[in-house]
Design a protein around this motif. Sequence first.
Motif, mmCIF file in Angstrom:
data_model
loop_
_atom_site.group_PDB
_atom_site.id
_atom_site.type_symbol
_atom_site.label_atom_id
_atom_site.label_comp_id
_atom_site.label_asym_id
_atom_site.label_seq_id
_atom_site.Cartn_x
_atom_site.Cartn_y
_atom_site.Cartn_z
ATOM 1 N N UNK A 33 0.903 -1.056 -0.169
ATOM 2 C CA UNK A 33 -0.267 0.142 0.328
ATOM 3 C C UNK A 33 1.260 1.093 -0.146
ATOM 4 N N UNK A 34 0.218 2.484 -0.546
ATOM 5 C CA UNK A 34 1.267 3.514 -0.287
ATOM 6 C C UNK A 34 0.243 4.364 0.334
ATOM 7 N N UNK A 35 1.397 5.490 0.522
ATOM 8 C CA UNK A 35 0.308 7.094 0.945
ATOM 9 C C UNK A 35 2.085 8.097 0.423
ATOM 10 N N UNK A 36 1.007 8.833 0.425
ATOM 11 C CA UNK A 36 2.688 10.060 0.232
ATOM 12 C C UNK A 36 2.701 11.008 1.422
ATOM 13 N N UNK A 37 2.208 11.052 2.635
ATOM 14 C CA UNK A 37 2.752 11.754 3.898
ATOM 15 C C UNK A 37 2.443 10.867 4.779
ATOM 16 N N UNK A 38 2.555 11.350 6.157
ATOM 17 C CA UNK A 38 2.760 10.940 7.433
ATOM 18 C C UNK A 38 0.816 10.447 7.684
ATOM 19 N N UNK A 39 0.013 11.492 7.710
ATOM 20 C CA UNK A 39 -1.361 11.688 7.678
ATOM 21 C C UNK A 39 -1.630 11.172 6.978
ATOM 22 N N UNK A 40 -1.762 11.066 5.950
ATOM 23 C CA UNK A 40 -2.686 10.111 4.235
ATOM 24 C C UNK A 40 -1.948 8.862 5.008
ATOM 25 N N UNK A 41 -1.057 8.520 5.833
ATOM 26 C CA UNK A 41 -0.992 6.955 6.452
ATOM 27 C C UNK A 41 -1.088 7.026 7.282
ATOM 28 N N UNK A 42 -1.420 7.393 8.271
ATOM 29 C CA UNK A 42 -2.667 7.137 9.647
ATOM 30 C C UNK A 42 -3.919 6.679 8.970
ATOM 31 N N UNK A 43 -3.852 7.457 7.954
ATOM 32 C CA UNK A 43 -5.406 6.946 7.654
ATOM 33 C C UNK A 43 -5.545 5.716 6.977
ATOM 34 N N UNK A 44 -4.444 5.589 6.034
ATOM 35 C CA UNK A 44 -4.885 3.730 5.330
ATOM 36 C C UNK A 44 -4.534 2.567 6.474
ATOM 37 N N UNK A 45 -3.658 2.802 7.196
ATOM 38 C CA UNK A 45 -3.505 2.146 8.827
ATOM 39 C C UNK A 45 -5.194 2.082 8.946
ATOM 40 N N UNK A 46 -5.546 2.857 9.220
ATOM 41 C CA UNK A 46 -7.205 2.299 10.070
ATOM 42 C C UNK A 46 -7.357 2.106 9.050
ATOM 43 N N UNK A 47 -7.476 1.857 7.494
ATOM 44 C CA UNK A 47 -8.189 1.021 6.659
ATOM 45 C C UNK A 47 -7.883 0.202 6.810
ATOM 46 N N UNK A 48 -6.426 -0.978 6.857
ATOM 47 C CA UNK A 48 -5.976 -1.701 7.159
ATOM 48 C C UNK A 48 -4.946 -2.126 8.051
ATOM 49 N N UNK A 49 -5.603 -2.509 8.792
ATOM 50 C CA UNK A 49 -5.322 -3.408 9.745
ATOM 51 C C UNK A 49 -4.301 -4.165 10.349
ATOM 52 N N UNK A 50 -4.556 -4.602 8.484
ATOM 53 C CA UNK A 50 -2.707 -5.867 8.666
ATOM 54 C C UNK A 50 -1.488 -5.586 8.458
ATOM 55 N N UNK A 51 -2.120 -4.342 8.302
ATOM 56 C CA UNK A 51 0.236 -3.763 7.674
ATOM 57 C C UNK A 51 0.810 -4.790 8.840
ATOM 58 N N UNK A 52 1.641 -4.841 8.412
ATOM 59 C CA UNK A 52 3.029 -5.515 9.660
ATOM 60 C C UNK A 52 4.334 -4.641 9.702
ATOM 61 N N UNK A 53 4.271 -4.103 8.236
ATOM 62 C CA UNK A 53 5.600 -3.054 8.487
ATOM 63 C C UNK A 53 5.758 -2.018 7.194
ATOM 64 N N UNK A 54 6.133 -0.332 7.317
ATOM 65 C CA UNK A 54 5.953 0.520 7.401
ATOM 66 C C UNK A 54 7.477 0.835 7.093
ATOM 67 N N UNK A 55 7.663 1.105 5.159
ATOM 68 C CA UNK A 55 8.268 2.450 5.276
ATOM 69 C C UNK A 55 8.309 3.231 4.930
ATOM 70 N N UNK A 56 9.064 4.343 5.605
ATOM 71 C CA UNK A 56 9.148 5.769 5.153
ATOM 72 C C UNK A 56 9.943 6.828 5.025
ATOM 73 N N UNK A 57 10.022 7.857 4.790
ATOM 74 C CA UNK A 57 10.948 9.011 4.581
ATOM 75 C C UNK A 57 10.965 9.739 5.607
ATOM 76 N N UNK A 58 12.032 10.532 5.442
ATOM 77 C CA UNK A 58 11.557 11.369 6.962
ATOM 78 C C UNK A 58 11.701 13.062 6.753
ATOM 79 N N UNK A 59 11.505 13.285 5.235
ATOM 80 C CA UNK A 59 11.061 14.472 5.115
ATOM 81 C C UNK A 59 9.958 14.345 3.947
ATOM 82 N N UNK A 60 8.857 15.168 5.007
ATOM 83 C CA UNK A 60 7.304 14.916 3.933
ATOM 84 C C UNK A 60 6.368 16.491 4.293
ATOM 85 N N UNK A 61 5.835 16.838 3.824
ATOM 86 C CA UNK A 61 4.598 17.696 4.283
ATOM 87 C C UNK A 61 3.416 16.906 4.871
ATOM 88 N N UNK A 62 3.215 18.001 6.211
ATOM 89 C CA UNK A 62 1.621 17.588 6.834
ATOM 90 C C UNK A 62 2.355 17.142 7.516
#
Length: 384
Positions: A33-62
């Motif tokens: 699954x993909x997300x464009x920033x941390x805020x979008x990612x949190x929404x994706x996590x809540x909708x996809x509770x099976x997520x095991x691993x998050x790979x995230x960039x450090x510098x992102x807007x919002x």
Amino acid sequence: MKDRIYFLLVDDQQLILTLASRILKNNGYKHIIQASNGAVALNKIKKSPMINVIVTDWNMPNMNGIELLMAIRNDPNYFNISVLMLSEEMSDDKIFYAIEEGVDAYLEKPFSEDKFIATINKVLQKDLDPDPIKYKLQKLTAMSLRKKVNETIDYSKSLLQEYGNNIDVYLILSDCYLSTRDYENAEECLHKVLKINKKSSKAYHMLGQISMKQFEYEKALSYMEMAYSINPLNTDAVISIGNIYLKMGKIKEASETFSNLQVDTLTNRNYTSIGAAYLGAGNLEKASQYLQSAKAPVLESIAVFNKYALELKKQGEYEAATDQYQKCLKIDPLNHILLLNTAVCYFEKKNYAEATSLLEKCLKIDPQFNDAARLLNHIKKMKR
């Protein structure tokens, strides 16, 4: 095993998302699954509770990567998700900050396919072959995040007896004591942390918070400055320093502290924290300046924006207050307090139809909400 692993990739650069997805698929991973920033990612996590691993960039807007990491580690439902942090420059300061907030691994960009998969394997291996105390710490963390204070304190003490001094246990225990205003025991735990690790910026930050709650502002300032000197990337420590200056009545020093923050690195969360500090100091003009820069509230910051709207309402600025309430209702549409406060603004603007609609929604959520019922009855009497 690969069929059971669900990845969430978080980056504001589509090129990186595409590259990382391709590498994972080439190596047999199917669920991405993909997300464009941390805020979008949190929404994706809540909708996809099976997520095991998050790979995230450090510098992102919002919401940036470190804020996403902190949000995950402080959520009782998601705190044990593995997190790999990416950055174009993984400096020692960044590594320190990420480790202190509980990152599982970190990797500098650009990366090769071999390096990326090796790091992913390292993250997954940690879950397969955990430290003996890991599961017990996860149980303790879950208790703490679910606010089971007495159980957390008792279990913390049992772990300390079983394993001896442990920084993670002491930090959780001190947080419990802080929540019950047992400042003496909280401080004792934090000083034990500092005996084990003199460079725990978390311990100094918490000591600063304890001193603030006891109105010992000079002492609090000293602790916060120490926390910042150890972890100079921690914007929260800088904002806390500015907040202390405000409480001491040192307006100029506070303004200089906030102004020294790099605007291009400030996130919605940072702007909200600074705005909240000025609200607490009764400076509505400065609070507005920062809160307007926060593009949108999140669930955790709704209380700040609600308070901001209340202050605007006191000034008779009903239109501006309504705008703030509407922002909050987009995040929390079933919040009956927000619905009532918004209805009051419409009532003051003589928009009785909109006020009635909001009050009726409010009473559907909480039929026993007397304040809403009284205002609705008042409007109905006016129409007769």
